[in-house]
Scaffold this motif. Structure first.
Motif, PDB file in Angstrom:
ATOM      1  N   PHE A 129      16.158  64.808 -11.931  1.00 10.35           N
ATOM      2  CA  PHE A 129      16.143  63.208 -12.373  1.00 10.35           C
ATOM      3  C   PHE A 129      17.508  62.895 -12.709  1.00 10.35           C
ATOM      4  CE2 PHE A 129      16.782  60.711 -16.232  1.00 10.35           C
ATOM      5  CZ  PHE A 129      16.154  59.427 -15.750  1.00 10.35           C
ATOM      6  N   VAL A 130      18.450  63.896 -13.140  1.00  6.49           N
ATOM      7  CA  VAL A 130      19.691  63.792 -13.300  1.00  6.49           C
ATOM      8  C   VAL A 130      20.370  63.458 -11.921  1.00  6.49           C
ATOM      9  CG1 VAL A 130      21.820  64.541 -14.465  1.00  6.49           C
ATOM     10  CG2 VAL A 130      19.751  65.050 -15.569  1.00  6.49           C
ATOM     11  N   VAL A 178      24.871  46.904  -5.351  1.00  2.00           N
ATOM     12  CA  VAL A 178      24.489  46.787  -6.952  1.00  2.00           C
ATOM     13  C   VAL A 178      23.088  46.680  -6.821  1.00  2.00           C
ATOM     14  CG1 VAL A 178      24.411  45.193  -8.847  1.00  2.00           C
ATOM     15  CG2 VAL A 178      26.549  45.589  -7.600  1.00  2.00           C
ATOM     16  N   VAL A 179      22.499  45.991  -5.909  1.00  2.00           N
ATOM     17  CA  VAL A 179      20.862  45.778  -5.669  1.00  2.00           C
ATOM     18  C   VAL A 179      20.328  47.335  -5.514  1.00  2.00           C
ATOM     19  CG1 VAL A 179      19.022  44.930  -4.639  1.00  2.00           C
ATOM     20  CG2 VAL A 179      20.782  43.434  -5.277  1.00  2.00           C
ATOM     21  N   VAL A 180      20.930  47.969  -4.589  1.00  2.00           N
ATOM     22  CA  VAL A 180      20.241  49.535  -4.475  1.00  2.00           C
ATOM     23  C   VAL A 180      20.555  50.334  -5.499  1.00  2.00           C
ATOM     24  CG1 VAL A 180      20.782  51.307  -3.083  1.00  2.00           C
ATOM     25  CG2 VAL A 180      20.727  48.984  -1.810  1.00  2.00           C
ATOM     26  N   MET A 181      21.736  50.182  -6.182  1.00  2.00           N
ATOM     27  CA  MET A 181      21.774  50.985  -7.487  1.00  2.00           C
ATOM     28  C   MET A 181      20.760  50.764  -8.430  1.00  2.00           C
ATOM     29  SD  MET A 181      25.004  51.196  -9.965  1.00  2.00           S
ATOM     30  CE  MET A 181      24.965  49.503 -10.446  1.00  2.00           C
ATOM     31  N   PHE A 182      20.625  49.324  -8.912  1.00  2.00           N
ATOM     32  CA  PHE A 182      19.334  48.864  -9.944  1.00  2.00           C
ATOM     33  C   PHE A 182      18.269  49.342  -9.531  1.00  2.00           C
ATOM     34  CE2 PHE A 182      23.029  46.725 -11.710  1.00  2.00           C
ATOM     35  CZ  PHE A 182      23.064  47.058 -13.110  1.00  2.00           C
ATOM     36  N   THR A 183      17.768  49.079  -8.210  1.00  2.00           N
ATOM     37  CA  THR A 183      16.445  49.487  -7.725  1.00  2.00           C
ATOM     38  C   THR A 183      16.176  50.992  -7.750  1.00  2.00           C
ATOM     39  OG1 THR A 183      16.677  47.801  -6.031  1.00  2.00           O
ATOM     40  CG2 THR A 183      15.096  49.243  -5.916  1.00  2.00           C
ATOM     41  N   GLY A 184      17.157  51.784  -7.499  1.00  2.00           N
ATOM     42  CA  GLY A 184      16.999  53.228  -7.499  1.00  2.00           C
ATOM     43  C   GLY A 184      16.987  53.625  -9.030  1.00  2.00           C
ATOM     44  N   LEU A 185      17.659  53.265  -9.811  1.00  2.00           N
ATOM     45  CA  LEU A 185      17.637  53.347 -11.315  1.00  2.00           C
ATOM     46  C   LEU A 185      16.235  53.147 -11.975  1.00  2.00           C
ATOM     47  CD1 LEU A 185      21.105  52.341 -12.417  1.00  2.00           C
ATOM     48  CD2 LEU A 185      20.098  54.803 -12.207  1.00  2.00           C
ATOM     49  N   TYR A 186      15.792  52.022 -11.557  1.00  2.00           N
ATOM     50  CA  TYR A 186      14.456  51.518 -12.050  1.00  2.00           C
ATOM     51  C   TYR A 186      13.285  52.454 -11.437  1.00  2.00           C
ATOM     52  CZ  TYR A 186       9.962  48.784 -12.470  1.00  2.00           C
ATOM     53  OH  TYR A 186       8.800  48.491 -12.600  1.00  2.00           O
ATOM     54  N   ALA A 187      13.406  52.744 -10.340  1.00  2.00           N
ATOM     55  CA  ALA A 187      12.276  53.511  -9.487  1.00  2.00           C
ATOM     56  C   ALA A 187      12.307  54.999 -10.165  1.00  2.00           C
ATOM     57  CB  ALA A 187      12.359  53.647  -8.003  1.00  2.00           C
ATOM     58  N   ASN A 188      13.535  55.564 -10.527  1.00  2.00           N
ATOM     59  CA  ASN A 188      13.722  56.861 -11.099  1.00  2.00           C
ATOM     60  C   ASN A 188      12.978  56.911 -12.536  1.00  2.00           C
ATOM     61  OD1 ASN A 188      15.317  58.916  -9.490  1.00  2.00           O
ATOM     62  ND2 ASN A 188      16.348  57.050  -8.951  1.00  2.00           N
ATOM     63  N   PHE A 189      13.485  55.729 -13.146  1.00  2.00           N
ATOM     64  CA  PHE A 189      13.243  55.909 -14.811  1.00  2.00           C
ATOM     65  C   PHE A 189      11.709  55.422 -14.699  1.00  2.00           C
ATOM     66  CE2 PHE A 189      17.611  55.564 -15.753  1.00  2.00           C
ATOM     67  CZ  PHE A 189      17.574  56.266 -16.805  1.00  2.00           C
ATOM     68  N   ALA A 190      11.089  54.636 -13.938  1.00  2.00           N
ATOM     69  CA  ALA A 190       9.755  54.237 -14.161  1.00  2.00           C
ATOM     70  C   ALA A 190       8.975  55.332 -13.652  1.00  2.00           C
ATOM     71  CB  ALA A 190       9.500  53.152 -12.834  1.00  2.00           C
ATOM     72  N   THR A 192       9.651  58.707 -13.894  1.00  2.00           N
ATOM     73  CA  THR A 192       9.962  59.872 -14.876  1.00  2.00           C
ATOM     74  C   THR A 192       9.168  59.266 -16.230  1.00  2.00           C
ATOM     75  OG1 THR A 192      12.221  60.436 -14.288  1.00  2.00           O
ATOM     76  CG2 THR A 192      11.541  60.958 -16.557  1.00  2.00           C
ATOM     77  N   ILE A 193       8.903  58.075 -16.532  1.00  2.00           N
ATOM     78  CA  ILE A 193       8.219  57.630 -17.819  1.00  2.00           C
ATOM     79  C   ILE A 193       6.601  57.683 -17.315  1.00  2.00           C
ATOM     80  CG2 ILE A 193       7.365  55.465 -19.161  1.00  2.00           C
ATOM     81  CD1 ILE A 193      10.260  54.584 -18.838  1.00  2.00           C
ATOM     82  N   HIS A 194       6.188  57.742 -16.163  1.00  2.00           N
ATOM     83  CA  HIS A 194       4.665  57.420 -15.794  1.00  2.00           C
ATOM     84  C   HIS A 194       4.507  58.862 -15.305  1.00  2.00           C
ATOM     85  CE1 HIS A 194       5.678  53.222 -15.952  1.00  2.00           C
ATOM     86  NE2 HIS A 194       4.513  53.226 -16.417  1.00  2.00           N
TER      87      HIS A 194
END
Length: 209
Positions: A129-130, A178-190, A192-194
């Motif tokens: 994840f890191v 920037v869009v790719v960065m935030f999309t990747g961050l959202y996908a990773n955190f989502a 990990t959470i689920h």
């Protein structure tokens, strides 16, 4: 893998005997690498369809699959020290108190950084994840945002005229990064959470055959 060598680009150019041909090398290497990566990914989906995993080599089973996985594991082990060359150069330029010979200090510094990063990988419980988060931020910035920003800054600093088309292309590149960065961050955190924890197998349920 597509952007892991970005940090060594300037180091390679500075090490060339004739740096004037560097632009032609880049123009040849980038399309060739892009075609290789796209072809490899497309062949994976053609072979395995919806069962294709993110790490394509995990779809290959048997002896051949084991050989491919071993070879692929050797790739980051051999290229990771090369990626540290710019870091070592910066550290040595700033640290003038070290009086060791150049070769000894360079190799020792590289070995220490590699061992420290390997220690971090072993200590962190969820290192995948890191790595994904760091990759989303750093590779998006290094691959798309920073080059466009630096190009615009250099053009303005040197007072060189550039077309509105070039400026629009740079802005599109920055926005895309920037869009790719935030999309990747959202996908990773989502993810990990689920992510559901893997249930532990109880010893009482294991029966000897």
């Amino acid at each position: 893998f597509g952007l892991e060598g970005v940090g060594t680009v300037l180091h390679i150019k500075n090490g060339m005997r004739d740096a004037r041909g560097f632009e032609n090398v880049v123009k040849t290497a980038v399309p060739a690498l892009t075609a290789t990566f796209v072809s490899f990914g497309a062949l994976g989906y053609l072979l395995f369809g919806t069962n294709t995993v993110s790490v394509l080599t995990l779809n290959i089973n048997g002896t051949l699959g084991d050989i491919v996985k071993i070879v692929m594991s050797l790739v980051p082990m051999s290229t990771y020290p090369l990626q540290l060359l710019p870091v070592i150069d910066v550290l040595q330029d700033q640290n003038n108190t070290v009086k060791f010979p150049t070769f000894v200090s360079r190799e020792a510094s590289r070995a220490v950084i590699v061992l420290l990063s390997a220690l971090v990988a072993f200590v962190l419980p969820n290192f995948g994840f890191v790595v994904s988060v760091i990759g989303c931020v750093s590779y998006s910035m290094i691959g798309f945002v920073f080059p466009a920003l630096w190009w615009i800054t250099l053009q303005q600093r040197e007072q060189q005229a550039y077309s509105a088309r070039s400026r629009a292309a740079c802005i599109c590149c920055i926005v895309f990064g920037v869009v790719v960065m935030f999309t990747g961050l959202y996908a990773n955190f989502a993810h990990t959470i689920h992510e559901k924890p893997v249930p532990k197998m109880k010893t009482s349920n294991i029966h000897a055959s």
